[in-house]
Design a protein around this motif. Structure first.
Motif, PDB file in Angstrom:
ATOM      1  N   THR A   6       0.841  -1.202   0.000  1.00  0.00           N
ATOM      2  CA  THR A   6       0.000   0.000   0.000  1.00  0.00           C
ATOM      3  C   THR A   6       0.877   1.254   0.000  1.00  0.00           C
ATOM      4  OG1 THR A   6      -1.690  -1.187   1.241  1.00  0.00           O
ATOM      5  CG2 THR A   6      -1.847   1.207   1.216  1.00  0.00           C
ATOM      6  N   TYR A   7       1.950   1.236   0.760  1.00  0.00           N
ATOM      7  CA  TYR A   7       2.878   2.362   0.832  1.00  0.00           C
ATOM      8  C   TYR A   7       3.460   2.683  -0.549  1.00  0.00           C
ATOM      9  CZ  TYR A   7       7.012   5.001   2.468  1.00  0.00           C
ATOM     10  OH  TYR A   7       7.981   5.953   2.671  1.00  0.00           O
ATOM     11  N   THR A  50      -1.052   6.401   3.083  1.00  0.00           N
ATOM     12  CA  THR A  50      -1.042   4.988   3.480  1.00  0.00           C
ATOM     13  C   THR A  50      -1.779   4.792   4.808  1.00  0.00           C
ATOM     14  OG1 THR A  50       1.082   4.653   2.367  1.00  0.00           O
ATOM     15  CG2 THR A  50       0.415   2.995   3.991  1.00  0.00           C
TER      16      THR A  50
END
Length: 459
Positions: free
Chosen positions: A374-375, A385
């Motif tokens: 996700t980051y 995030t």
């Protein structure tokens, strides 16, 4: 069945009317028949494996195996009832729905009758061994066991003989009907298009009763198991029609692939918005256990074919990733994973090499990998995030540092490979060990989602 067990005291079948035969029927065969019925599901699974080992081409994928298993279980229960009540197989042998559907499906897909008959004979042989083992637990001595085995063998042979006559009759009638029907013309036309062979658009439209010039969204709907008394085709079509209605088409082209899966094409005069495809849903109450995969919108005969191929690939990824029932998997959202897992073993090695110690089954490490993915998706923004994952920014920073430690390198090094490996993580981790469950066809890495006689994918 319990009432019949108490009340029926004389067998009807002529082969069991002698004094010795009647006694062994009462003492051994009737309790054995009750146990056979009780263990029908377990025995059918074992018989299914036995048949698959000897007819791998006929039962070459998960759906074909399940259809054969359901047919075998129904036949075992039916014979157990015949044995328990002392019935004459010639009068009582019947084809339960799964067995009837198995014969009809074979006729529709051009499976030779001799091949189908061999599958029944193999099932007969394997079931006989299970029944003989059951007889041994209900016989008081070797003499009684020997007589019980002879009697049950003759009874089962008579039952199978009667059942095979019914199968042959059903197969012949269905094959003749199928070859004469519009469904056969439709199947032939679809097969021609998907094989990439030349066909006039007007001719294809007329045969399919579906405008081939439109924009097409192909779909595959499937179930993993068959349940007695459930109309699987109606359930699958219900899911397809819900999706078609959302796109704006009330009359999708639906083509059965087998008892547990259908292909469909949902067509539109205009382009289908991407947002619409991402938000597709169907009513799980009317389509329990169904999963759906869709291709991307594409126009004309070429689009009809390409979107179907993409739907098949989306299905393959949905199975590999263990997507739950009730969901829709869109090819556009998993295309990278589809392309990168054509060679599953090589993909698995790539992920393990790139992620190192981040490849783990424990929940903590999986959470680190998910956070890192996700980051990177959020262009390394801790704020975005944190908002997406509903956690604090400091937690994001801590998890990213932990992930880098497990990787043994910074995120800037081999960043493209890292992004791809994280995208493939849920698909390939553990997939090489459970490859049979994903139903990889012939070692080619291509998923075979449908029954025998499935439509060809583009070459």
């Amino acid at each position: 069945m319990g009432a019949g067990y108490r009340d029926v005291m004389e067998p009807v079948w002529v082969g069991a009317r002698g004094d010795d035969q009647r006694k062994v029927w009462l003492a051994v065969l009737r309790p054995a028949a009750a146990e056979l019925a009780e263990r029908a599901s377990e025995i059918a699974a074992s018989v299914n494996t036995y048949t698959f080992e000897r007819l791998p081409d006929l039962l070459g994928n998960a759906e074909a195996l399940e259809v054969n298993r359901a047919s075998t279980e129904a036949s075992i229960r039916d014979f157990a009832e015949v044995l328990l009540t002392g019935a004459d197989p010639a009068d009582k042998a019947r084809l339960a729905f799964p067995t009837l559907a198995y014969a009809q499906d074979g006729a529709q897909h051009g499976i030779p009758l001799t091949t189908l008959m061999r599958s029944y004979r193999l099932a007969h042989a394997a079931t006989s061994r299970h029944l003989n083992a059951i007889l041994g637990t209900h016989s008081s001595d070797a003499v009684e066991l020997n007589l019980a085995s002879e009697l049950s063998s003759a009874w089962m042979f008579a039952y199978v003989d009667a059942a095979l006559c019914l199968v042959e009759e059903v197969y012949t009638v269905e094959r003749d009907r199928w070859l004469r029907s519009a469904a056969a013309s439709q199947a032939e036309t679809i097969g021609t298009i998907l094989a990439g062979q030349s066909i006039d658009a007007d001719v294809a439209t007329k045969r399919l009763r579906h405008d081939i010039r439109r924009v097409h969204v192909a779909a595959i709907a499937w179930l993993d198991t068959h349940e007695e008394g459930r109309n699987t085709q109606a359930i699958l079509e219900s899911a397809i029609r819900d999706i078609a209605a959302t796109i704006g088409n009330q009359n999708p082209l639906v083509h059965p692939l087998g008892m547990l899966s259908v292909a469909a094409w949902i067509s539109s005069h205009s382009d289908v918005p991407s947002k619409t495809l991402d938000e597709l849903r169907f009513r799980t109450a009317s389509a329990p256990g169904v999963r759906v995969a869709i291709g991307e919108p594409a126009r004309g005969i070429g689009g009809f074919r390409v979107s179907h191929f993409e739907a098949l690939e989306a299905q393959r990824i949905a199975v590999l990733a263990g997507r739950p029932a009730g969901g829709v998997t869109r090819y556009g959202n998993i295309s990278l994973r589809a392309i990168a897992t054509v060679d599953l073993e090589q993909s698995c090695a790539f992920v393990r090499r790139e992620l190192g110690r981040l490849v783990s089954e424990d929940e903590t490490t999986r959470r680190l990998a998910a956070t890192l993915r996700t980051y990177l998706d959020e262009n390394c923004s801790r704020g975005r995030t944190a908002k997406r994952l509903h956690i604090h920014e400091n937690t994001v920073a801590y998890r990213v540092r932990q992930a880098e430690e497990l990787l043994g390198r910074s995120l800037e090094k081999r960043s493209l490979e890292l992004r791809v490996a994280l995208s493939l993580f849920e698909v390939v981790v553990g997939a090489s060990e459970t490859r049979v469950a994903a139903d990889i066809d012939g070692g080619s890495g291509r998923f075979s989602p449908s029954g025998v006689g499935s439509l060809p994918a583009p070459s």
